[in-house]
Design an enzyme around this catalytic site. Structure first.
Site, PDB file in Angstrom:
ATOM      1  N   SER B 141       0.841  -1.199   0.000  1.00  0.00           N
ATOM      2  CA  SER B 141       0.000   0.000   0.000  1.00  0.00           C
ATOM      3  C   SER B 141       0.871   1.241   0.000  1.00  0.00           C
ATOM      4  CB  SER B 141      -0.902   0.025   1.227  1.00  0.00           C
ATOM      5  OG  SER B 141      -1.562   1.278   1.309  1.00  0.00           O
ATOM      6  N   TYR B 154      -1.747   0.304  10.077  1.00  0.00           N
ATOM      7  CA  TYR B 154      -1.907  -0.378   8.787  1.00  0.00           C
ATOM      8  C   TYR B 154      -0.674  -0.113   7.918  1.00  0.00           C
ATOM      9  CZ  TYR B 154      -3.748  -1.212   4.049  1.00  0.00           C
ATOM     10  OH  TYR B 154      -3.928  -1.641   2.765  1.00  0.00           O
TER      11      TYR B 154
END
Lengths: 421, 249
Positions: B141, B154
């Site tokens: 990501s 995250y």
């Protein structure tokens, strides 16, 4: 707005108590309020776009309700199969096609799409049920053309038709009057699978109803090429609302008519060109500007239809309101299982009007009176304004659908036509 | 391996991005093994891929976050007779605030996105190294490019995974195999359903799926998806902390 990605999420989505009611929506191509649910929630079905089964030898196709006709064709055409019938855009979901019981240029042969539905998965009252012509037939009949009110259509089992080519042998016949239209139409429904006429509704008097009749049969060359959705033509911005006015539409119609009148033509056309000319121009609706357009599609039962269609066209020509795209077609006798189905024997006239507010609505009320007098009906998928009594009169079995309605489902259309004032 | 059907293993096959990539591989006639938790959903995806043209589409129902990666992957690859692509696509977004106040919640994000995914990546690297062919594709990501107050738990899990894949790419480059890290930006998927989705930077899963399929064939070890994110993240990394710390990013 719920956006389920898997079918098992549907029962919970319909039962969610965060909204007062729900309505399944697909690609939102309905012109009116049958795909809106103002006070409640929507379930966007486009994430449920999977193929469940496709038998290349029998043409039986089972798909999730959110898949588009465009995606279906890309899969099945290379194997020699086609949709039993198709509306004028491939950007509708199969669930929406069934919920509106759509028809196409081959109605006189194939009937509406409901005639080819073998079974449906329906989530109703929180349960996943399988319904069909022989399984819960009353609920099935209420669901075909049922505007999504009987529950959420989860999947569709559809019988495809074999075609000898992905192209059609198309004949375009210019004609000068309504009488000529009827003559060509009655001859063509026998000789051709697909028939429709574009009419110039700006011309009155002796020329009323002049236009171009197109009729087609599938070619027989055995060549199968699916379409591509890549489109280089697009309307990039909203046009000023004034752009489509009486003068420009008259001029366009005149040029279009003359262009067709030069010669009667025959040509091979790919199915995408023949069935979906407007899909080639993305966002074509922007031509109508911010105020948009209103559709008016009616069906007039046989017997009086010739006189009534003439009255409607005379009325429009006199009103001075421009209809850019006007389409006239005769329906066949094949009846759909759907209780709220729009197609029925007779002739259907579809008109696009730029929205001029009060005067456009007034013209439509005038047309309503002619249609109602003739015992005709308006197409719910294209309607955002018909009075409730007109709906109830022209869809007399609406109460049977109301009895099958999922209490958790509702739409702006349904509130408008079913609630007593 | 030019003519034979491509053999593809997808971990986290019910994710929207993974399914988009799977549809492309199916259309090209690939042989796919789908790994995920929910049998009914895996069945639906496998049936769809079969109709779309997959030479085979089977599934294995297990929880990637707690499975024995080495053993499970060995079984799957043995059944396939080798593997051309291993796609690691599962992950959880978690909730940043909850992760800050509940240690187990943060640990769960790390266990799913990093610890378990790393085990699958290492297992796949061993298989590809032995074969001297094939590609490991891992979804990371852009959140792993710079720690930001809104999602650094995250982000840290994806950053750790990114370094691992970078190392595997280095190792495999000398053995005839490859590893690629995909870094999607904003993608309109069920995982991000709770985030307000507006603006030009949001991509559809189909677009990311196309980038993944291409990256499995060729290209650099780090692929931003879409490519514009390479430049966006470059700028974000270059913003000095004195300025960055005044933002709520």
């Amino acid at each position: 707005m719920f956006r389920p990605a898997f079918r098992d999420q549907l029962p919970a989505a319909t039962q969610s108590n965060t909204v007062s009611s729900v309505l399944a929506t697909g690609l939102l191509r309905s012109y009116g309020d049958s795909c809106l649910n103002g006070p409640g929630g929507l379930i966007d079905m486009t994430g449920l776009d999977r193929l469940i089964a496709f038998d290349r030898t029998t043409g039986r196709l089972v798909v999730e309700a959110g898949i588009s006709l465009s995606d279906i064709l890309k899969i099945v055409v290379p194997h020699g199969w086609f949709l039993p019938t198709t509306p004028g855009t491939r950007f509708v979901s199969i669930g929406g096609a069934v919920a509106n019981d759509v028809h196409g240029k081959n109605h006189h042969r194939a009937g509406s799409i409901g005639c080819s539905v073998r079974a449906l998965g329906l989530v109703t009252a929180g349960e996943r049920r399988t319904i069909g012509p022989d399984a819960e037939a009353a609920l099935f009949a209420a669901t075909i053309g049922g505007l999504g009110l009987t529950g959420i259509i989860e999947w569709v089992d559809l019988q495809l038709v074999p075609v000898p080519s992905s192209r059609l042998d198309v004949e375009i016949i210019p004609y000068g009057s309504l009488d000529e239209f009827w003559a060509i139409a009655s001859e063509s429904v026998v000789s051709h699978e697909h028939t429709v006429a574009w009419i110039d509704c700006m011309s009155g008097g002796a020329h009323t109803g002049r236009g171009a009749f197109t009729r087609a049969n599938w070619a027989t060359d055995g060549v199968y090429e699916a379409h591509s959705d890549a489109s280089w033509k697009a309307v990039p911005v909203e046009f000023p609302s004034i752009a489509l006015n009486r003068l420009t539409v008259s001029a366009f119609n005149e040029v279009y008519f003359r262009a067709h009148q030069l010669q009667r033509r025959r040509q091979l056309q790919h199915y995408a060109t023949y069935f979906y000319p407007l899909d080639a121009v993305s966002s074509w609706n922007r031509l109508y500007g911010r105020r948009g357009m209103l559709q008016y599609q009616c069906v007039i039962p046989p017997g009086g239809d010739r006189g009534v269609i003439r009255s409607l066209l005379d009325r429009i020509a006199k009103s001075g309101q421009a209809s850019f795209l006007a389409v006239l077609k005769t329906f066949g006798e094949r009846t759909s299982p759907g209780l709220l189905s729009f197609p029925r024997p007779g002739s259907t006239l579809a008109l696009d009007f730029p929205n001029r507010g009060v005067e456009t609505l007034a013209l439509m009320r005038t047309l309503d009176a002619i249609v109602a007098e003739a015992g005709g009906a308006l197409y719910p998928a294209k309607d955002g304004r018909m009075p409730a009594p007109m709906f109830r009169q022209s869809f007399p079995r609406w109460r049977e659908v109301a009895a099958c309605k999922d209490p958790r489902v509702n739409s702006d259309f349904w509130r408008r036509v079913s609630l007593d004032d | 391996m030019t003519d034979a059907a491509k053999r593809i293993v997808i971990l986290g096959a019910t994710s929207a991005i993974a399914e988009a990539a799977a549809r492309r591989w199916a259309k090209a006639g690939g042989r796919l093994v789908l790994v995920g938790r929910n049998t009914e959903r895996l069945e639906a995806i496998a049936a769809d891929l079969a109709v779309r043209g997959a030479a085979a589409a089977t599934f294995v129902a297990l929880d990637c976050a707690s499975a024995d990666a080495e053993a499970e992957l060995a079984t799957i690859v043995a059944d396939l007779g080798g593997v051309d692509v291993v796609l690691v696509a599962y992950g959880v977004l978690g909730d940043q605030r909850t992760a800050e106040t509940t240690p187990q919640a943060a640990a769960e994000v790390f266990r799913t996105n990093f610890t378990s995914a790393a085990a699958w990546c290492l297992a796949a690297a061993n298989v590809l190294e032995r074969q001297r062919s094939g590609t490991l594709v891992v979804i990371g990501s852009v959140a792993g490019d710079r720690g930001r107050l809104s999602n650094y738990v995250y982000g840290a899990s994806k950053a750790g995974l990114g370094v691992l894949v970078q190392g595997i790419a280095h190792r495999l480059a000398q053995q005839g195999a490859r590893a690629v890290l995909i870094k999607p930006g904003f993608v309109d998927t069920p995982m991000t359903a709770a985030v307000a989705r507006k603006g030009l930077l949001w991509a559809k899963p189909a677009r990311i799926g196309a980038i993944i399929v291409k990256a499995a064939d060729k290209g650099g070890p780090v692929v931003y998806a879409p490519g514009i994110w390479r430049w966006i993240m470059l700028v974000i990394r270059l913003v000095p902390a004195s300025l960055f710390h005044r933002t709520k990013l």
